[in-house]
Design a protein around this motif. Sequence first.
Motif, PDB file in Angstrom:
ATOM      1  N   ASN A  79       0.828  -1.212   0.000  1.00 58.74           N
ATOM      2  CA  ASN A  79       0.000   0.000   0.000  1.00 58.74           C
ATOM      3  C   ASN A  79       0.861   1.260   0.000  1.00 58.74           C
ATOM      4  OD1 ASN A  79      -2.538  -1.253  -0.048  1.00 58.74           O
ATOM      5  ND2 ASN A  79      -2.553  -1.511   2.171  1.00 58.74           N
ATOM      6  N   LYS A  82       2.330   1.592  -3.652  1.00 59.26           N
ATOM      7  CA  LYS A  82       1.393   1.935  -4.721  1.00 59.26           C
ATOM      8  C   LYS A  82       0.872   3.366  -4.592  1.00 59.26           C
ATOM      9  CE  LYS A  82      -2.888   0.034  -2.643  1.00 59.26           C
ATOM     10  NZ  LYS A  82      -3.950  -1.001  -2.802  1.00 59.26           N
ATOM     11  N   TYR A  83       0.687   3.847  -3.367  1.00 56.49           N
ATOM     12  CA  TYR A  83       0.194   5.215  -3.207  1.00 56.49           C
ATOM     13  C   TYR A  83       1.288   6.248  -3.450  1.00 56.49           C
ATOM     14  CZ  TYR A  83      -4.047   3.115  -1.314  1.00 56.49           C
ATOM     15  OH  TYR A  83      -5.202   2.391  -1.164  1.00 56.49           O
ATOM     16  N   LEU A  86       1.296   6.388  -7.183  1.00 59.95           N
ATOM     17  CA  LEU A  86       0.064   6.959  -7.728  1.00 59.95           C
ATOM     18  C   LEU A  86      -0.067   8.449  -7.468  1.00 59.95           C
ATOM     19  CD1 LEU A  86      -2.706   6.533  -9.076  1.00 59.95           C
ATOM     20  CD2 LEU A  86      -3.618   5.957  -6.806  1.00 59.95           C
ATOM     21  N   ILE A 111      -1.010   4.930 -15.555  1.00 60.11           N
ATOM     22  CA  ILE A 111      -1.668   4.568 -14.287  1.00 60.11           C
ATOM     23  C   ILE A 111      -2.168   3.133 -14.358  1.00 60.11           C
ATOM     24  CG2 ILE A 111      -3.611   5.063 -12.757  1.00 60.11           C
ATOM     25  CD1 ILE A 111      -3.401   7.993 -13.608  1.00 60.11           C
ATOM     26  N   GLY A 115      -0.740  -0.048 -12.281  1.00 60.75           N
ATOM     27  CA  GLY A 115      -1.751  -0.722 -11.466  1.00 60.75           C
ATOM     28  C   GLY A 115      -1.785  -2.219 -11.708  1.00 60.75           C
ATOM     29  N   VAL A 118       1.176  -3.737  -9.939  1.00 61.13           N
ATOM     30  CA  VAL A 118       0.908  -3.789  -8.504  1.00 61.13           C
ATOM     31  C   VAL A 118      -0.030  -4.948  -8.176  1.00 61.13           C
ATOM     32  CG1 VAL A 118      -0.204  -2.592  -6.576  1.00 61.13           C
ATOM     33  CG2 VAL A 118       1.312  -1.329  -8.109  1.00 61.13           C
ATOM     34  N   ALA A 133      -8.408  -6.028  -6.816  1.00 62.80           N
ATOM     35  CA  ALA A 133      -7.966  -4.989  -7.749  1.00 62.80           C
ATOM     36  C   ALA A 133      -8.769  -5.048  -9.047  1.00 62.80           C
ATOM     37  CB  ALA A 133      -6.473  -5.155  -8.036  1.00 62.80           C
ATOM     38  N   LEU A 171      -7.752   3.490 -11.814  1.00 60.90           N
ATOM     39  CA  LEU A 171      -7.668   3.706 -10.366  1.00 60.90           C
ATOM     40  C   LEU A 171      -8.189   2.517  -9.580  1.00 60.90           C
ATOM     41  CD1 LEU A 171      -8.863   7.431 -10.118  1.00 60.90           C
ATOM     42  CD2 LEU A 171      -6.537   6.571  -9.796  1.00 60.90           C
ATOM     43  N   TYR A 174      -5.787   0.117  -7.997  1.00 65.00           N
ATOM     44  CA  TYR A 174      -5.073   0.548  -6.784  1.00 65.00           C
ATOM     45  C   TYR A 174      -5.951   0.452  -5.540  1.00 65.00           C
ATOM     46  CZ  TYR A 174      -1.735   2.653 -10.053  1.00 65.00           C
ATOM     47  OH  TYR A 174      -0.832   2.863 -11.063  1.00 65.00           O
ATOM     48  N   PHE A 175      -7.242   0.750  -5.710  1.00 64.57           N
ATOM     49  CA  PHE A 175      -8.093   0.916  -4.536  1.00 64.57           C
ATOM     50  C   PHE A 175      -8.980  -0.281  -4.232  1.00 64.57           C
ATOM     51  CE2 PHE A 175      -7.096   5.307  -5.725  1.00 64.57           C
ATOM     52  CZ  PHE A 175      -6.718   5.815  -4.498  1.00 64.57           C
ATOM     53  N   CYS A 220      -9.940  10.356  -4.227  1.00 65.55           N
ATOM     54  CA  CYS A 220      -8.876   9.354  -4.096  1.00 65.55           C
ATOM     55  C   CYS A 220      -7.980   9.661  -2.909  1.00 65.55           C
ATOM     56  CB  CYS A 220      -8.045   9.301  -5.380  1.00 65.55           C
ATOM     57  SG  CYS A 220      -8.870   8.502  -6.768  1.00 65.55           S
TER      58      CYS A 220
END
Length: 244
Positions: A79, A82-83, A86, A111, A115, A118, A133, A171, A174-175, A220
């Motif tokens: 985490n 990746k952040y 990003l 992106i 992603g 990741v 993901a 996105l 990632y989230f 985000c």
Amino acid sequence: MYINDVHILYYVLFAIIGMLIGQFMDWCNKRLPEKKNILTLEIFKQLKLNYPLMVLNAIIYLIILYLYGIQKGFSDNINLYKYLILSPMLLSAFYIDYKLHIIPNRLNLTIFEVGLVVAVIGGISDINFAINAIQGMLVGGGTFFIITLIGGLIAGKEAMGYGDVKFMAALGLYFGFANMVCIIFMSFLIGAILSIILIMIKRKKASEYIPFGPFIVISCYVAIFVPLNSLLNLFLQIFTLGNI
């Protein structure tokens, strides 16, 4: 000296890296909309320091480090990694969409590509990470694609640009699913509130196009900084009018 179990020298290092990356993203903000090569020697010939962006990205890096810390295992820091990757791309999306009303395909693709990497790396140690993901990608991109189609059928024009659809799909990697649902709700809520404010202070007209990308970016960052359970409880209170 330690801050939240992280040595202070790490904070100094992350601040420096954040400033350097912030300056690099200033260069990207100028080149991406024009579809020009980013990795070129011209970056040194036309160097002009963007102190606000450098400081902003450094502050964001410090907050991310404070919240997620540095763990012993590589997968435990997924985490954090990746952040950190990003964040500068989010700032670019915000700036370019606000200024030019577009999110460049090259930015969306980068992106998305990062992603996927990741998701694969995280999925090696935990397959549920990769599944989450992919679910996030589907709910993010799918929801905005449907909104765009319906808006086109009803209003005869795009409710939002397809750049936003690609942005949300990328996105989601990632989230994940739950955070993307929160981001979708937050982006529309923040968008509605800020749009009304902009119209009331006469910065925008009611008929004028307001880019949606900045609202997504703000949402985000909220998802990055605020724990998922706190976001879910907040939305539960909002939609039940505090009766639960």
